[in-house]
Write a protein that holds these residues in place. Sequence first.
Motif, PDB file in Angstrom:
ATOM      1  N   ALA A  21       5.079  15.912  -9.330  1.00  0.00           N
ATOM      2  CA  ALA A  21       5.571  15.167  -8.169  1.00  0.00           C
ATOM      3  C   ALA A  21       5.224  15.879  -6.867  1.00  0.00           C
ATOM      4  CB  ALA A  21       7.083  14.968  -8.274  1.00  0.00           C
ATOM      5  N   SER A  22       5.289  17.202  -6.862  1.00  0.00           N
ATOM      6  CA  SER A  22       4.970  17.939  -5.632  1.00  0.00           C
ATOM      7  C   SER A  22       3.491  17.832  -5.295  1.00  0.00           C
ATOM      8  CB  SER A  22       5.399  19.404  -5.737  1.00  0.00           C
ATOM      9  OG  SER A  22       4.615  20.092  -6.676  1.00  0.00           O
ATOM     10  N   GLN A  23       2.643  17.687  -6.306  1.00  0.00           N
ATOM     11  CA  GLN A  23       1.215  17.473  -6.046  1.00  0.00           C
ATOM     12  C   GLN A  23       0.960  16.067  -5.528  1.00  0.00           C
ATOM     13  OE1 GLN A  23      -0.626  18.487  -9.758  1.00  0.00           O
ATOM     14  NE2 GLN A  23      -0.257  20.672  -9.497  1.00  0.00           N
ATOM     15  N   ALA A  24       1.715  15.107  -6.029  1.00  0.00           N
ATOM     16  CA  ALA A  24       1.539  13.720  -5.590  1.00  0.00           C
ATOM     17  C   ALA A  24       2.051  13.504  -4.176  1.00  0.00           C
ATOM     18  CB  ALA A  24       2.249  12.764  -6.557  1.00  0.00           C
ATOM     19  N   ASP A  25       3.132  14.195  -3.808  1.00  0.00           N
ATOM     20  CA  ASP A  25       3.714  14.027  -2.474  1.00  0.00           C
ATOM     21  C   ASP A  25       4.197  15.383  -1.972  1.00  0.00           C
ATOM     22  OD1 ASP A  25       4.840  13.142  -0.151  1.00  0.00           O
ATOM     23  OD2 ASP A  25       6.351  11.865  -1.094  1.00  0.00           O
ATOM     24  N   PRO A  26       3.296  16.202  -1.432  1.00  0.00           N
ATOM     25  CA  PRO A  26       3.663  17.568  -1.039  1.00  0.00           C
ATOM     26  C   PRO A  26       4.598  17.656   0.165  1.00  0.00           C
ATOM     27  CG  PRO A  26       1.354  17.129  -0.520  1.00  0.00           C
ATOM     28  CD  PRO A  26       1.875  15.934  -1.263  1.00  0.00           C
ATOM     29  N   LYS A  27       4.857  16.545   0.842  1.00  0.00           N
ATOM     30  CA  LYS A  27       5.751  16.570   2.010  1.00  0.00           C
ATOM     31  C   LYS A  27       7.169  16.120   1.679  1.00  0.00           C
ATOM     32  CE  LYS A  27       2.070  16.083   5.339  1.00  0.00           C
ATOM     33  NZ  LYS A  27       1.516  15.325   6.443  1.00  0.00           N
ATOM     34  N   ASN A  28       7.439  15.853   0.412  1.00  0.00           N
ATOM     35  CA  ASN A  28       8.757  15.420  -0.024  1.00  0.00           C
ATOM     36  C   ASN A  28       9.534  16.642  -0.528  1.00  0.00           C
ATOM     37  OD1 ASN A  28      10.986  14.272  -1.291  1.00  0.00           O
ATOM     38  ND2 ASN A  28       9.825  12.633  -2.240  1.00  0.00           N
ATOM     39  N   PRO A  29      10.736  16.920  -0.008  1.00  0.00           N
ATOM     40  CA  PRO A  29      11.468  18.110  -0.465  1.00  0.00           C
ATOM     41  C   PRO A  29      12.045  17.992  -1.874  1.00  0.00           C
ATOM     42  CG  PRO A  29      12.760  16.899   1.163  1.00  0.00           C
ATOM     43  CD  PRO A  29      11.411  16.230   1.088  1.00  0.00           C
ATOM     44  N   GLU A  30      12.242  16.770  -2.360  1.00  0.00           N
ATOM     45  CA  GLU A  30      12.913  16.601  -3.657  1.00  0.00           C
ATOM     46  C   GLU A  30      12.207  17.275  -4.832  1.00  0.00           C
ATOM     47  OE1 GLU A  30      15.181  12.944  -4.705  1.00  0.00           O
ATOM     48  OE2 GLU A  30      14.103  12.195  -2.935  1.00  0.00           O
ATOM     49  N   TRP A  37       0.840  -1.206   0.000  1.00  0.00           N
ATOM     50  CA  TRP A  37       0.000   0.000   0.000  1.00  0.00           C
ATOM     51  C   TRP A  37       0.876   1.256   0.000  1.00  0.00           C
ATOM     52  CZ3 TRP A  37      -4.401   1.900  -1.262  1.00  0.00           C
ATOM     53  CH2 TRP A  37      -4.812   3.126  -0.772  1.00  0.00           C
ATOM     54  N   ASN A  38       1.929   1.272   0.804  1.00  0.00           N
ATOM     55  CA  ASN A  38       2.808   2.434   0.839  1.00  0.00           C
ATOM     56  C   ASN A  38       3.533   2.646  -0.488  1.00  0.00           C
ATOM     57  OD1 ASN A  38       2.319   3.521   3.378  1.00  0.00           O
ATOM     58  ND2 ASN A  38       3.618   2.003   4.358  1.00  0.00           N
ATOM     59  N   VAL A  39       3.966   1.578  -1.100  1.00  0.00           N
ATOM     60  CA  VAL A  39       4.606   1.696  -2.418  1.00  0.00           C
ATOM     61  C   VAL A  39       3.598   2.228  -3.434  1.00  0.00           C
ATOM     62  CG1 VAL A  39       5.574   0.355  -4.332  1.00  0.00           C
ATOM     63  CG2 VAL A  39       6.377  -0.040  -2.009  1.00  0.00           C
ATOM     64  N   TRP A  40       2.394   1.739  -3.381  1.00  0.00           N
ATOM     65  CA  TRP A  40       1.345   2.168  -4.308  1.00  0.00           C
ATOM     66  C   TRP A  40       1.077   3.667  -4.161  1.00  0.00           C
ATOM     67  CZ3 TRP A  40      -1.037   0.184  -8.396  1.00  0.00           C
ATOM     68  CH2 TRP A  40      -2.217   0.764  -8.829  1.00  0.00           C
ATOM     69  N   LYS A  41       1.110   4.166  -2.936  1.00  0.00           N
ATOM     70  CA  LYS A  41       0.838   5.585  -2.691  1.00  0.00           C
ATOM     71  C   LYS A  41       1.945   6.489  -3.204  1.00  0.00           C
ATOM     72  CE  LYS A  41       0.201   6.260   1.579  1.00  0.00           C
ATOM     73  NZ  LYS A  41      -0.035   6.472   2.985  1.00  0.00           N
ATOM     74  N   VAL A  42       3.210   6.116  -3.015  1.00  0.00           N
ATOM     75  CA  VAL A  42       4.313   7.021  -3.357  1.00  0.00           C
ATOM     76  C   VAL A  42       4.897   6.796  -4.748  1.00  0.00           C
ATOM     77  CG1 VAL A  42       4.945   7.361  -0.943  1.00  0.00           C
ATOM     78  CG2 VAL A  42       6.125   5.628  -2.285  1.00  0.00           C
ATOM     79  N   ALA A  43       4.578   5.698  -5.384  1.00  0.00           N
ATOM     80  CA  ALA A  43       5.196   5.376  -6.679  1.00  0.00           C
ATOM     81  C   ALA A  43       4.975   6.451  -7.745  1.00  0.00           C
ATOM     82  CB  ALA A  43       4.719   4.013  -7.167  1.00  0.00           C
ATOM     83  N   PRO A  44       3.758   6.987  -7.924  1.00  0.00           N
ATOM     84  CA  PRO A  44       3.600   8.010  -8.973  1.00  0.00           C
ATOM     85  C   PRO A  44       4.468   9.245  -8.730  1.00  0.00           C
ATOM     86  CG  PRO A  44       1.457   7.193  -8.268  1.00  0.00           C
ATOM     87  CD  PRO A  44       2.470   6.640  -7.316  1.00  0.00           C
TER      88      PRO A  44
END
Length: 174
Positions: A63-72, A29-36
């Motif tokens: 990418a920032s929309q998919a994971d807004p808490k990731n600094p990359e 589930w975690n991989v599914w959430k962050v993969a995109p």
Amino acid sequence: VYEGGTPPFSRVLVSGRILLGLIAAALAWNVWKVAPGEYDIERARVSLRDYRFLSAIDYANKASQADPKNPEPYYYLGRARVLGGGTERNPVAAASFYQAALPALERAATLGPLDETYPVELALTYDLLGRFSEAEWQFDRALGLDPRSEALKGYYQAHLDRWKGAPPKPPNPG
């Protein structure tokens, strides 16, 4: 001791298998959430490597929309805008790219407060804008995070040389 036939029923064995299945499901589930988001981050990185700053901006935004808490993604967005400014011949257009990079790099620095990369990129961008005192503050942050870095000391010395050689700013008529 078991000696053939069907093994005795073991609650521990069944519970262990159920627990392993739940752990595998949680990991999937975690991989599914962050993969995109991770996929778009990688595409942004590759676009930057290939000097395709418009593609890098697009992928970093996704990418920032998919994971807004990731600094990359914010880091790559800022770097892409700096790269775009570097391609401009018009100094005003270049400055607009550099200025647009600042919020993304600030966001990356906020999300990754222990990574000296982000304040260094901010400092270098402030240098490009001629905002040397703000660059100085960012270098101070970065040197506080990694005081032994020889590369960082080299960047800082280059910053001081640019600042020393910069023409004085005219007074602000305000």
